[in-house]
Design a protein around this motif. Structure first.
Motif, mmCIF file in Angstrom:
data_model
loop_
_atom_site.group_PDB
_atom_site.id
_atom_site.type_symbol
_atom_site.label_atom_id
_atom_site.label_comp_id
_atom_site.label_asym_id
_atom_site.label_seq_id
_atom_site.Cartn_x
_atom_site.Cartn_y
_atom_site.Cartn_z
ATOM 1 N N GLY A 92 0.820 -1.210 0.000
ATOM 2 C CA GLY A 92 0.000 0.000 0.000
ATOM 3 C C GLY A 92 0.851 1.256 0.000
ATOM 4 O O GLY A 92 0.569 2.223 -0.734
ATOM 5 N N GLN A 93 1.934 1.246 0.778
ATOM 6 C CA GLN A 93 2.805 2.415 0.830
ATOM 7 C C GLN A 93 3.553 2.626 -0.488
ATOM 8 O O GLN A 93 3.872 3.762 -0.856
ATOM 9 C CB GLN A 93 3.818 2.260 1.968
ATOM 10 N N ALA A 94 3.822 1.527 -1.198
ATOM 11 C CA ALA A 94 4.527 1.632 -2.483
ATOM 12 C C ALA A 94 3.711 2.408 -3.514
ATOM 13 O O ALA A 94 4.255 2.919 -4.496
ATOM 14 C CB ALA A 94 4.855 0.240 -3.016
ATOM 15 N N ALA A 95 2.402 2.526 -3.290
ATOM 16 C CA ALA A 95 1.552 3.291 -4.212
ATOM 17 C C ALA A 95 1.943 4.768 -4.234
ATOM 18 O O ALA A 95 1.584 5.498 -5.167
ATOM 19 C CB ALA A 95 0.084 3.138 -3.819
ATOM 20 N N ASN A 96 2.687 5.204 -3.217
ATOM 21 C CA ASN A 96 3.107 6.607 -3.140
ATOM 22 C C ASN A 96 4.409 6.889 -3.882
ATOM 23 O O ASN A 96 4.844 8.041 -3.934
ATOM 24 C CB ASN A 96 3.273 7.020 -1.671
ATOM 25 N N ILE A 97 5.059 5.840 -4.414
ATOM 26 C CA ILE A 97 6.314 6.038 -5.157
ATOM 27 C C ILE A 97 6.012 6.830 -6.427
ATOM 28 O O ILE A 97 5.117 6.471 -7.200
ATOM 29 C CB ILE A 97 6.966 4.679 -5.498
ATOM 30 N N LYS A 98 6.767 7.908 -6.660
ATOM 31 C CA LYS A 98 6.479 8.808 -7.781
ATOM 32 C C LYS A 98 6.736 8.164 -9.142
ATOM 33 O O LYS A 98 5.943 8.313 -10.064
ATOM 34 C CB LYS A 98 7.313 10.083 -7.639
ATOM 35 N N SER A 99 7.847 7.452 -9.271
ATOM 36 C CA SER A 99 8.178 6.833 -10.548
ATOM 37 C C SER A 99 7.224 5.670 -10.820
ATOM 38 O O SER A 99 7.123 4.725 -10.023
ATOM 39 C CB SER A 99 9.621 6.316 -10.541
ATOM 40 N N LYS A 100 6.531 5.728 -11.938
ATOM 41 C CA LYS A 100 5.558 4.680 -12.255
ATOM 42 C C LYS A 100 6.219 3.321 -12.399
ATOM 43 O O LYS A 100 5.714 2.314 -11.871
ATOM 44 C CB LYS A 100 4.813 5.035 -13.547
ATOM 45 N N SER A 101 7.363 3.263 -13.116
ATOM 46 C CA SER A 101 8.016 1.969 -13.339
ATOM 47 C C SER A 101 8.514 1.374 -12.026
ATOM 48 O O SER A 101 8.348 0.170 -11.769
ATOM 49 C CB SER A 101 9.184 2.119 -14.320
ATOM 50 N N THR A 102 9.099 2.219 -11.159
ATOM 51 C CA THR A 102 9.557 1.724 -9.860
ATOM 52 C C THR A 102 8.373 1.261 -9.021
ATOM 53 O O THR A 102 8.427 0.204 -8.370
ATOM 54 C CB THR A 102 10.335 2.817 -9.109
ATOM 55 N N ARG A 103 7.291 2.034 -9.017
ATOM 56 C CA ARG A 103 6.097 1.673 -8.246
ATOM 57 C C ARG A 103 5.542 0.326 -8.691
ATOM 58 O O ARG A 103 5.287 -0.559 -7.864
ATOM 59 C CB ARG A 103 5.033 2.765 -8.414
ATOM 60 N N VAL A 104 5.398 0.160 -9.997
ATOM 61 C CA VAL A 104 4.853 -1.092 -10.540
ATOM 62 C C VAL A 104 5.768 -2.268 -10.218
ATOM 63 O O VAL A 104 5.311 -3.355 -9.816
ATOM 64 C CB VAL A 104 4.639 -0.970 -12.059
ATOM 65 N N ASN A 105 7.096 -2.069 -10.375
ATOM 66 C CA ASN A 105 8.047 -3.157 -10.159
ATOM 67 C C ASN A 105 8.121 -3.576 -8.688
ATOM 68 O O ASN A 105 8.203 -4.769 -8.376
ATOM 69 C CB ASN A 105 9.430 -2.762 -10.669
ATOM 70 N N VAL A 106 8.094 -2.601 -7.766
ATOM 71 C CA VAL A 106 8.130 -2.936 -6.338
ATOM 72 C C VAL A 106 6.854 -3.674 -5.943
ATOM 73 O O VAL A 106 6.895 -4.699 -5.241
ATOM 74 C CB VAL A 106 8.313 -1.670 -5.481
ATOM 75 N N GLN A 107 5.711 -3.193 -6.410
ATOM 76 C CA GLN A 107 4.453 -3.869 -6.068
ATOM 77 C C GLN A 107 4.384 -5.268 -6.677
ATOM 78 O O GLN A 107 3.873 -6.192 -6.050
ATOM 79 C CB GLN A 107 3.270 -3.011 -6.517
ATOM 80 N N SER A 108 4.927 -5.413 -7.888
ATOM 81 C CA SER A 108 4.951 -6.746 -8.517
ATOM 82 C C SER A 108 5.827 -7.700 -7.716
ATOM 83 O O SER A 108 5.493 -8.884 -7.540
ATOM 84 C CB SER A 108 5.467 -6.635 -9.953
ATOM 85 N N ALA A 109 6.958 -7.194 -7.229
ATOM 86 C CA ALA A 109 7.847 -8.031 -6.417
ATOM 87 C C ALA A 109 7.152 -8.457 -5.131
ATOM 88 O O ALA A 109 7.221 -9.627 -4.720
ATOM 89 C CB ALA A 109 9.139 -7.267 -6.105
ATOM 90 N N LEU A 110 6.461 -7.533 -4.485
ATOM 91 C CA LEU A 110 5.740 -7.864 -3.253
ATOM 92 C C LEU A 110 4.623 -8.875 -3.513
ATOM 93 O O LEU A 110 4.400 -9.797 -2.707
ATOM 94 C CB LEU A 110 5.186 -6.590 -2.621
ATOM 95 N N ASP A 111 3.923 -8.725 -4.638
ATOM 96 C CA ASP A 111 2.888 -9.706 -5.008
ATOM 97 C C ASP A 111 3.501 -11.091 -5.181
ATOM 98 O O ASP A 111 2.944 -12.101 -4.728
ATOM 99 C CB ASP A 111 2.197 -9.281 -6.306
ATOM 100 N N SER A 112 4.659 -11.145 -5.850
ATOM 101 C CA SER A 112 5.328 -12.415 -6.095
ATOM 102 C C SER A 112 5.761 -13.074 -4.780
ATOM 103 O O SER A 112 5.597 -14.288 -4.599
ATOM 104 C CB SER A 112 6.547 -12.203 -7.000
ATOM 105 N N ILE A 113 6.292 -12.271 -3.854
ATOM 106 C CA ILE A 113 6.731 -12.814 -2.564
ATOM 107 C C ILE A 113 5.537 -13.348 -1.775
ATOM 108 O O ILE A 113 5.588 -14.449 -1.208
ATOM 109 C CB ILE A 113 7.473 -11.730 -1.755
ATOM 110 N N MET A 114 4.449 -12.584 -1.737
ATOM 111 C CA MET A 114 3.265 -13.050 -0.992
ATOM 112 C C MET A 114 2.699 -14.328 -1.598
ATOM 113 O O MET A 114 2.216 -15.209 -0.874
ATOM 114 C CB MET A 114 2.213 -11.935 -0.949
ATOM 115 N N ALA A 115 2.781 -14.450 -2.931
ATOM 116 C CA ALA A 115 2.316 -15.681 -3.582
ATOM 117 C C ALA A 115 3.180 -16.872 -3.153
ATOM 118 O O ALA A 115 2.654 -17.970 -2.915
ATOM 119 C CB ALA A 115 2.346 -15.504 -5.094
#
Length: 408
Positions: free
Chosen positions: A50-73
């Motif tokens: 949820g906090q990663a949604a505040n990252i300004k860079s779109k590519s960084t935001r998407v990549n960090v959230q994707s990594a977190l999704d992968s880890i939770m999976a």
């Protein structure tokens, strides 16, 4: 799988992780100790998502959230952490140019971790894992005579010089104008002062080693120097009981530390270093004997493994080669060979169609598994000592002691 092979593969995995980089803070590292609840980890990751949604860079935001999704999976497959805990590395890895790929790597640990850690960065956090590879069993080393002294540590297989000292002890010939008695008195004072300096320096060095890791202290030199040093109790009183042996050696510079370790072979017989030294020396003796029970080089060792002739397989820890298996996409042409890194594949020499890389295997893993199938003993040899370095440089890091003659 032997402990040596597990350690080798753990070391190789760290080397691979060290080479992986990302952009900005896109690589996620999580250390999960064995007593940490998986549900608590997942809850924190959701919060971080949820906090990663505040990252300004779109590519960084998407990549960090994707990594977190992968880890939770991945964590859905674990009710509890493994016995020693686990580490998860995940993120978009740079693979050259502007290309990236998402990777998730889960490592179960060879020894327990106690601290939970969550980090984002351009590299994975490897410090705690690298500490696990450090040898913990330590011996203090002192090589001395009345002219000089060298203090060092034996950590696992590695001898480390810490301090070299020289004395102001005059020679046995007295100077003109001095009585023999006066000269001898001054000389004894100088010897005593030098022993005190050695004792103080050695005590400071050895007391800085964790007392659980300091296995003992070895002292070497000519007679009567080393006996005088021991008898005078110049070491700190907590270290006196740690003295495990006094040994005759000829050198007291850095080479004296190596001579001291060799002289203490019986005392150190349970250390991996001594076991490896003995095996390499046995291999050397067999190599020059008429019994023909030794061979070296990948091709010869591979042939003997296939014949079931290998009793002990010796592999250097510094081996970094792979076995590739290639076949044609059209005809039945195929081959396998050992290389440092995969080359660009040319067209098939028979039909001029494309070749494809079917399989890549670490040569150490392959040879170890071949040895395991015929009940061979596989020993990984460090290059931190002379014999191990010779095995790597002179024999290519691959050798074997045989059960019977094969002529290969």
């Amino acid at each position: 799988m032997s402990d040596g092979q597990k350690k080798y593969e753990f070391k190789r995995k760290l080397e691979e992780l060290r080479e992986k980089t990302g952009r900005g803070t896109e690589l996620v590292t999580i250390y999960i100790p064995p007593d940490k609840q998986i549900s608590n980890v997942v809850a924190q990751l959701r919060d971080e998502h949820g906090q990663a949604a505040n990252i300004k860079s779109k590519s960084t935001r998407v990549n960090v959230q994707s990594a977190l999704d992968s880890i939770m999976a991945r964590l859905k497959y674990f009710k509890n952490p493994p016995e020693n805990g686990m580490v998860i590395f995940c993120g978009m890895i740079s693979i050259g140019g502007d290309r990236t790929t998402m990777e998730t790597i889960v490592i179960e640990l060879p020894e327990p971790i106690t601290t939970y850690m969550y980090r984002c960065g351009s590299e994975f956090v490897l410090g705690p894992l690298e500490d696990m590879l450090k040898e913990k069993k330590t011996f203090g080393l002192v090589a001395l005579d009345r002219r000089e002294a060298t203090i060092g540590l034996l950590k696992g297989r590695h001898i480390e010089l810490i301090k070299h000292m020289t004395s102001n002890v005059p020679g046995k010939q007295k100077r003109g104008g001095q009585s023999a008695k006066r000269f001898q008195q001054l000389r004894l004072i100088a010897i005593n002062e030098f022993y005190k300096r050695i004792g103080d320096s050695a005590s400071k060095i050895f007391l800085e080693v964790d007392h659980k890791d300091l296995q003992g202290i070895l002292i070497g030199g000519p007679s009567p120097t080393k006996e005088e040093f021991i008898g005078g109790e110049y070491l700190h009183h907590e270290l006196q009981p740690k003295i495990q042996g006094v040994f005759d050696i000829s050198y007291t510079d850095e080479s004296g530390l190596y001579e001291l370790v060799d002289a203490a072979m019986d005392t150190l017989q349970n250390l991996d270093l001594m076991q490896e030294k003995k095996l390499v020396n046995r291999f050397m003796r067999e190599l020059v004997s008429d019994r023909n029970l030794a061979t070296y080089g990948e091709d010869n060792v591979r042939k003997n493994l296939k014949m079931g002739a290998v009793d002990t397989l010796l592999l250097s820890e510094d081996l970094r080669r792979i076995r590739i298996y290639v076949k044609c996409t059209s005809c039945d042409y195929q081959y396998e060979k050992t290389v440092q890194k995969p080359d660009k594949l040319e067209a098939c020499p028979r039909c001029d169609k494309a070749l494809e890389l079917v399989e890549i295997t670490d040569i150490v893993t392959e040879l170890s598994e071949m040895g395991e199938r015929i009940n061979s003993t596989t020993v990984f040899i460090s290059t931190d000592f002379e014999e191990g370095e010779q095995l790597m440089n002179a024999f290519g890091g691959i050798a074997a002691i045989l059960r019977f003659q094969t002529g290969v």
